[in-house]
Design a protein around this motif. Structure first.
Motif, PDB file in Angstrom:
ATOM      1  N   VAL A   8       0.854  -1.186   0.000  1.00  0.00           N
ATOM      2  CA  VAL A   8       0.000   0.000   0.000  1.00  0.00           C
ATOM      3  C   VAL A   8       0.894   1.241   0.000  1.00  0.00           C
ATOM      4  N   LEU A  26      -2.920   0.526  -4.289  1.00  0.00           N
ATOM      5  CA  LEU A  26      -2.509  -0.864  -4.186  1.00  0.00           C
ATOM      6  C   LEU A  26      -2.712  -1.525  -5.536  1.00  0.00           C
ATOM      7  N   HIS A  41       6.763   0.017   3.691  1.00  0.00           N
ATOM      8  CA  HIS A  41       5.574   0.139   4.536  1.00  0.00           C
ATOM      9  C   HIS A  41       5.299   1.595   4.870  1.00  0.00           C
ATOM     10  N   TYR A  92      -6.967   2.299  -3.177  1.00  0.00           N
ATOM     11  CA  TYR A  92      -7.229   1.324  -2.122  1.00  0.00           C
ATOM     12  C   TYR A  92      -8.101   1.965  -1.041  1.00  0.00           C
ATOM     13  N   MET A  95       0.456  -3.160   5.996  1.00  0.00           N
ATOM     14  CA  MET A  95       0.206  -1.875   5.345  1.00  0.00           C
ATOM     15  C   MET A  95       1.025  -0.775   6.004  1.00  0.00           C
ATOM     16  N   LYS A 111      -4.769  -6.888   4.974  1.00  0.00           N
ATOM     17  CA  LYS A 111      -3.672  -5.998   5.373  1.00  0.00           C
ATOM     18  C   LYS A 111      -3.745  -5.703   6.865  1.00  0.00           C
ATOM     19  N   ASN A 159      -8.934  -5.150   6.409  1.00  0.00           N
ATOM     20  CA  ASN A 159      -7.850  -4.407   7.027  1.00  0.00           C
ATOM     21  C   ASN A 159      -8.006  -4.517   8.548  1.00  0.00           C
TER      22      ASN A 159
END
Length: 451
Positions: free
Chosen positions: A39, A48, A265, A53, A223, A140, A92
């Motif tokens: 991400v 993404l 990240h 995203y 993420m 994620k 997520n």
């Protein structure tokens, strides 16, 4: 959260939906992950696999605990919880990735760190397992690296370890609000406490996953690394004024360290927003100068925006304050040109009940308010990118009639050990709340943002 924050007051079809929410599906194999598998941030949007995203998320602080093979873990339950969440369209998860063994009342035991340099291998392997399972599901994680509050040890414990054993407990009548918050915020000026924190980050981000064999820096299931859960510069205005330079310095240095160790990240602060800065917008903006995206947390009951003894009579006035808070943070995100996530929001069950199966009329109304605000914001191409409700309780259940979690117990629910077990949890039997989450996930797919 406290007197002004939560921390002081007391199916296959859906699997396809989840993949679509995260972008196109990832082909599994041995090939090295490309940059598009992580991400990234592009102005006010996350990206993404070349697509914008957006996501429906949840908080599940205990994910690594369940992932452990030790006696305090339950991998079978974790797998079921992840499958249930994905079936709802939740892709997520915000998860605790650090805890500090502490003398503080109602803090977690076991913890990731027993003391500086002494780390719990069982919990670290639990985090490995969680990340490997998330990767299988194209989910994620946002992983927070300490806590401003007491329930996982946090900043007060880092100070206790390095200041000769001094600490104060949250809600101690001898140290009323905002003394705990002011004490916790002294962390930012303590070189020894910060060094122990940085050493933990170096260890964790330099780790290789014992389950997948991947270096953490290459884990596409991650993420973002989050500096802390709800780090405030203080509780009182005087402490905030005193601490801001050290606070900003800690943020800058921590973000730089994380980027040096895990450049693929994102870096997040984990901030509540205006409520975590005593309403001072300039602090929120400055605190995010070296951070990739803005977060906000929303707690109407804890902030006395609704009356727990009269939810029907106070809900509408509270809802107006919630909407104003949302709008204020959208405006801040637009000013700093960064994405915005409402990564904590919670509301009690009717009559402040804690038991699964009790009514959730006003909880559902609150979730509906948040989800509509997110959908409207995305439709109007604002910086809003998603939300994480607090919290997934799943199959967890309180063990005691007083709904208090005793030290070392493993019947994890969404509520941490300092809070009544079931206060804000979404259980696997909460069908009406789950229906709202599932519908929001579907609706998010169909929104066409204004250009």
């Amino acid at each position: 959260m406290s007197q002004v924050s939560r921390r002081t007051l007391m199916g296959t079809g859906m699997g396809a939906l989840g993949l679509a929410l995260a972008g196109c599906a990832v082909a599994k194999g041995d090939a090295k992950a490309s940059s598009s598998d992580f991400v990234t941030v592009d102005g006010i949007h996350f990206k993404l696999k070349g697509e914008t995203y957006r996501y429906v998320g949840a908080n599940i602080w205990y994910g690594a605990y369940l992932g452990s093979a030790a006696s305090f873990g339950d991998r079978t339950r974790l797998i079921k919880e992840l499958d249930d969440l994905k079936a709802l369209g939740v892709m997520n998860l915000r998860v605790l990735a650090s805890s500090e063994l502490s003398p503080l009342i109602n803090s977690l035991d076991p913890a990731f760190s027993n003391k500086p340099g002494d780390y719990n291998a069982d919990l670290l392997t639990g985090l490995d397992f969680l990340l490997a399972e998330l990767d299988k599901r194209d989910m994620k994680a946002v992983l927070y690296l300490t806590n401003f509050w007491e329930w996982s040890g946090g900043m007060v414990t880092y100070q206790y370890w390095t200041n000769g054993g001094q600490y104060i407990n949250m809600n101690d009548p001898a140290h009323p609000w905002p003394e705990f918050a002011d004490f916790s915020a002294q962390f930012y000026a303590s070189g020894a406490a910060k060094q122990a924190y940085y050493d933990y980050i170096k260890m964790l981000l330099g780790r290789t996953n014992s389950i997948s064999g991947k270096a953490y820096r290459d884990e596409t299931a991650i993420m973002a690394w989050q500096l802390s859960n709800e780090p405030r510069p203080g509780g009182s205005d005087a402490a905030i004024k005193k601490n801001t330079d050290d606070y900003y310095g800690w943020i800058k240095d921590s973000a730089a360290l994380i980027r040096s160790l895990a450049p693929n990240h994102l870096v997040s602060l984990g901030h509540e927003g205006l409520q975590g800065a005593n309403g001072q917008e300039e602090i929120v903006i400055k605190a995010h100068e070296h951070i990739d995206y803005l977060t906000a947390h929303i707690w109407p009951q804890n902030w006395s925006w609704v009356d727990k003894d009269d939810l029907p009579g106070s809900f509408d006035a509270g809802a107006a304050k919630v909407q104003a808070y949302i709008d204020a943070h959208i405006a801040i995100a637009q000013k700093i040109n960064k994405p915005l996530v409402f990564e904590e929001f919670g509301f009690p069950r009717d009559d402040i009940a804690y038991e699964p199966g009790t009514p959730t009329t006003y909880k559902d109304k609150f979730y509906g308010l948040i989800y509509k605000a997110v959908e409207d914001a995305i439709a109007h191409n604002t910086p809003v990118a998603g939300s994480n409700f607090w919290a997934w309780g799943g199959a967890g259940r309180a063990l005691h009639k007083d709904y208090h979690m005793l030290r070392g117990e493993t019947a994890y629910v969404g509520d941490p050990p300092h809070e009544p077990q079931g206060w804000y949890s979404v259980f696997n039997t909460d069908t009406s709340t789950q229906s709202l989450i599932r519908t929001h996930a579907t609706d998010l797919l169909n929104i066409k943002s204004a250009s």
